[in-house]
Structures are given as structure tokens and as C-alpha cells.
Design an enzyme around this catalytic site. Structure first.
Site, PDB file in Angstrom:
ATOM      1  N   GLY A  74       0.999  -1.209  -0.032  1.00 60.53           N
ATOM      2  CA  GLY A  74      -0.068  -0.011  -0.042  1.00 60.53           C
ATOM      3  C   GLY A  74       0.820   1.149  -0.093  1.00 60.53           C
ATOM      4  CG  ASN A 161      -5.187   4.069   8.585  1.00 63.78           C
ATOM      5  OD1 ASN A 161      -5.667   5.127   8.158  1.00 63.78           O
ATOM      6  ND2 ASN A 161      -4.117   4.196   9.307  1.00 63.78           N
ATOM      7  CD  GLN A 189      -7.210  -0.381   7.099  1.00 65.73           C
ATOM      8  OE1 GLN A 189      -7.845  -1.530   7.497  1.00 65.73           O
ATOM      9  NE2 GLN A 189      -5.953  -0.457   7.446  1.00 65.73           N
ATOM     10  CB  CYS A 335      -0.678   0.531  10.063  1.00 65.43           C
ATOM     11  SG  CYS A 335      -1.587   1.179   9.036  1.00 65.43           S
TER      12      CYS A 335
HETATM   13  N1  PLP Z   1      -2.965   3.008   3.539  1.00 67.97           N
HETATM   14  C1  PLP Z   1      -3.843   2.476   4.512  1.00 67.97           C
HETATM   15  C2  PLP Z   1      -5.070   3.182   4.937  1.00 67.97           C
HETATM   16  C3  PLP Z   1      -3.449   1.690   5.519  1.00 67.97           C
HETATM   17  O1  PLP Z   1      -4.128   1.148   6.525  1.00 67.97           O
HETATM   18  C4  PLP Z   1      -1.914   1.117   5.271  1.00 67.97           C
HETATM   19  C5  PLP Z   1      -1.383   0.165   6.273  1.00 67.97           C
HETATM   20  O2  PLP Z   1      -0.224   0.087   6.891  1.00 67.97           O
HETATM   21  C6  PLP Z   1      -1.393   1.627   4.020  1.00 67.97           C
HETATM   22  C7  PLP Z   1      -1.947   2.380   3.302  1.00 67.97           C
HETATM   23  C8  PLP Z   1       0.124   0.907   3.921  1.00 67.97           C
HETATM   24  O3  PLP Z   1       0.061  -0.272   3.479  1.00 67.97           O
HETATM   25  P1  PLP Z   1       1.416  -1.355   3.345  1.00 67.97           P
HETATM   26  O4  PLP Z   1       1.672  -1.356   4.805  1.00 67.97           O
HETATM   27  O5  PLP Z   1       1.060  -2.562   2.516  1.00 67.97           O
HETATM   28  O6  PLP Z   1       2.629  -0.480   2.875  1.00 67.97           O
END
Ligand code: PLP
Length: 395
Positions: A74, A161, A189, A335
Site C-alpha cells: 500500500g 485505518n 481498509q 499501522c
Molecule cells: N493505507 C492505509 C489506509 C493503511 O491502513 C495502510 C497500512 O499500513 C497502508 C496504506 C500501507 O500499506 P502497506 O503496509 O502495505 O505498505
């Protein structure tokens, strides 16, 4: 251990894990190679991308169809969208970028880099429930036009998120279209929790990654609407029509397709289960702790997520205390674990400092059970009491 941090990542569905293991064991798979191994890998890659598109309402097989760009997750998809669309938007060098104040750091930080390079970047406000203000979006679109730097790109996530609050994407797309701005949607999400139709959102680009819905980590996607091109971030290969050079991780994409198909097929039943478990957790904590604040409770939310605060408590102390007794959650901010700055999302919602300092996020998944939630309520509730073992209580 009771895992209630499913917004950070999810356990892989055993069906996906089995398929992934088979794929890894299936021999070399470079989809750019010209020999039979390569051609077979290309076939699996393209079939899987088409399958993902089909599951999410976008037929990728037509001429001039939408495209799915494979990324590492992401974060990379968001960076590619912000950088790539901002540079390819009409009048790019001068056009403004609008991002909602509650976006994931991978959107906010990518926009901040462009701001440092001289681009006009403005944040769209949210209301107290964490819903993006369409009035403010309209206002900023008009204002940037008035300043002679009309907005080229707007980025709004489909569900937040931290709070789970669902955003008015179709309405925002309509506003953006009216002002000639491209819309990027971070749907990371949403998949598996709400119905997602990439085509119907009328966005220019959409981000998602399967590790949020019981698929593998290390792979993500940027969907590009027909006719939309992004400036690549990397150089040095011709894969994916130069848009994102580098060898595609064929096994991960095959597994991602399986995870997407399962998520979409089970979505309605899973959403009902998630909402029931989340609501039970939330209402029981509220009954036991009447001062508990549920962030975004009046707005539509994805069923998995609750972000709660008990003013007077300290989120980090609570998180660690819960970890020790076997409940995994997150402290209401990014996150990423490890560091935990105060939540920019709750700040944007105008939450009190005491609420921000005590915010915890719980996220259930389809693998969560009633027994786990009953036990989690007991443990969380005990740790929320002033006598619950907190050495550190902040003012
Ligand atoms: N966008 C949102 C809304 C997220 O919750 C996350 C979570 O980490 C990401 C982007 C990033 O994704 P990734 O951890 O796969 O890089």
C-alpha cells in the site's frame, strides 16, 4: 493471544497460504523471460491480474481498459499515485494537490515531499466524526483555481485505518470531476469489509493491498482508470509498461487474486460477523466505562474497527499492559508499531488531548471468535480501571 490488530495486518487465509506455498515451490517464474518458464509465469500473472480486476468490478481485458500496477504494498502504491499522478496531471508543475487530513502517512508524507519541492499542497478538513468535508473540498478547489494553481490531484481514502470511518468517495469524485481534478482513493481498509467497485467510484487511481484481507504482505496494487498514466518512480526495467520496473512477484500476485476472490465472495457474511463482534466489544466496554469515547461512532464505519478513548489513561501503557495479558491492539496511530506519535486523525477530528492520549484501536477479523471477544472485554475492561495496573496516568 487474542489478535485485535487486524487493521495493521491480517492472518493469511489457509487457502491462500496453501496456494502461495504451491506457487513458491513451482519453479522459476520471471514473467519477462522468453522461454517456457517465463511464458507460463506471464500467463499466471496476467490471469491473476484479470481475476483481481473482475472481482473488483473492473474488466482489464478490453482494449483501452483500466490497468493494475503491481507494487510492493500500500505504501508504494500510494507514493506512486501521489508522485506519479501529480506529475502527469494537466499543468503539473503548477497544479495544487489536496489530501484529506486523515490520510495514511504514506499519502501525507509523499505530498509533503512535493510541497517541499514547491508544490501547493493543502489538507481537506474532516468533521468531528472523521468524515471528509465535501464543502471544504469544494472551497479548496475553488480557492486553488483563484490562486492560479488549479488542483490537479485530490487524495481521499475510502475508509480510515484508525477509526474505520467510511468516506463519501462517489460524491467526492463528482466534485473532482466538475473541477477537472484527478481523484486517488486509498482503499486499503475497504476490501472485504464493504462492497468495492473500482469502476463505479469514478476515481483515476485506487490503492489496495491483500495483506489487509487475509492475503500476502509484500504486494500491493495501484488500479489506474482507462487513459490514466502515472510517472514512474523507478528506472531500470521495462516491466509493467515502464510504469513500475522490476520483476513482478508472480506467486504473490496469484495468491493476492485468491485472497481477493475470497474476500469479495465472503464480504457480506464477513461484514455481518465483524460488525456483530465489534459492536459487542464496543457496547460492553461503554457499559462498563461510561466515560468511554468511541471515535467516529455517528458516522458510517467499516464493521471491523473501533477506536476508543478513556480520558485519564495512557494509550501506550494500556497497550503494553494488554499485550502482557494476551490482547494485541494498536494505540490509535499509524499501522506501524514501534513508535506511536499522537494520532493525526484524532487531532484532525478535533479530539481533546486527553482522548488522543488514551486512544486504542481494536480491529476484529473473520477469524475472531465470540469467545475471544468475551475474554478481550474482560481483560480490556480490567486494564481500563484505574486500579488496572497502570503505573503511568497522564494529565
Ligand atoms: N493505507 C492505509 C489506509 C493503511 O491502513 C495502510 C497500512 O499500513 C497502508 C496504506 C500501507 O500499506 P502497506 O503496509 O502495505 O505498505
Amino acid at each position: 493471544m487474542i489478535y485485535l490488530d487486524n487493521n495493521a495486518t491480517t492472518a493469511m487465509d489457509p487457502r491462500v497460504a496453501t496456494l502461495l506455498a504451491e506457487q513458491w515451490a513451482g519453479g522459476p517464474a520471471n514473467a519477462s523471460s522468453q522461454h517456457q518458464f517465463g511464458r507460463r509465469a506471464r500467463g499466471r500473472l496476467e490471469a491473476s491480474l484479470d481475476r483481481i480486476g473482475r472481482c473488483l468490478g473492473s474488466d482489464l481485458t478490453r482494449v483501452d481498459a483500466a490497468r493494475l500496477i503491481v507494487t510492493s504494498g500500500g505504501t508504494e502504491a500510494n507514493n506512486l499515485a501521489i508522485n506519479g499522478l501529480a506529475s502527469s496531471a494537466e499543468g503539473a508543475a503548477k497544479s495544487a494537490i489536496l489530501v484529506s487530513a486523515i490520510e495514511h502517512p504514506s499519502v501525507l508524507a509523499a505530498a509533503a515531499v512535493l510541497q517541499q519541492q514547491g508544490r501547493l499542497v493543502l489538507q481537506i478538513d474532516v468533521n468531528a466524526d472523521g468524515v471528509v468535508s465535501l464543502d471544504h473540498l469544494q472551497h479548496l478547489l475553488a480557492e486553488t483555481k483563484r490562486l492560479g494553481q488549479p488542483t490537479g490531484l485530490v487524495s481521499i481514502m475510502s475508509a480510515n485505518n484508525e477509526t474505520g470511518v467510511i468516506q463519501p468517495i462517489s460524491a467526492a469524485a463528482e466534485v473532482c470531476r466538475h473541477h477537472g481534478a484527478l481523484l486517488h482513493v486509498d482503499a486499503t481498509q475497504s476490501i472485504g469489509k464493504t462492497p468495492v467497485n473500482l469502476q463505479q467510484w469514478n476515481a483515476a487511481a485506487v490503492t489496495f493491498t491483500p495483506h489487509k484481507y487475509h492475503g500476502p504482505a509484500g504486494v500491493g496494487f495501484l488500479w489506474l482508470a482507462p487513459g490514466i498514466a502515472v510517472q514512474p518512480m523507478f528506472s531500470g526495467g521495462e516491466q509493467q509498461l515502464d510504469t513500475r520496473p522490476g520483476t513482478e512477484p508472480v506467486p504473490l500476485v496469484v495468491a493476492a487474486a485468491e485472497a481477493t476472490a475470497i474476500a469479495v465472495e465472503e464480504q457480506a457474511a464477513v461484514a455481518t460477523k465483524l460488525t456483530r463482534l465489534r459492536d459487542h466489544l464496543e457496547s460492553e466496554l461503554q457499559r462498563r466505562h461510561p466515560a468511554l469515547i468511541v471515535h467516529g461512532h455517528s458516522a458510517p464505519r467499516i464493521g471491523s474497527t473501533t477506536c476508543v478513548s478513556l480520558p485519564g489513561r495512557n494509550r501506550q501503557t494500556m497497550l503494553m499492559a494488554l499485550d502482557l495479558v494476551g490482547v494485541a491492539c494498536s494505540s490509535g496511530s499509524a499501522c506501524s508499531s514501534g513508535s506511536s506519535p499522537p494520532s493525526h486523525v484524532l487531532i484532525a477530528m478535533g479530539a481533546e488531548k486527553s482522548a488522543i492520549d488514551s486512544a486504542l484501536r481494536f480491529g476484529v477479523s473473520k477469524f475472531s471468535t465470540d469467545e475471544e471477544i468475551v475474554r478481550a472485554i474482560e481483560l480490556i475492561s480490567r486494564k481500563m480501571r484505574p486500579s488496572g495496573g497502570f503505573a503511568h496516568v497522564e494529565n
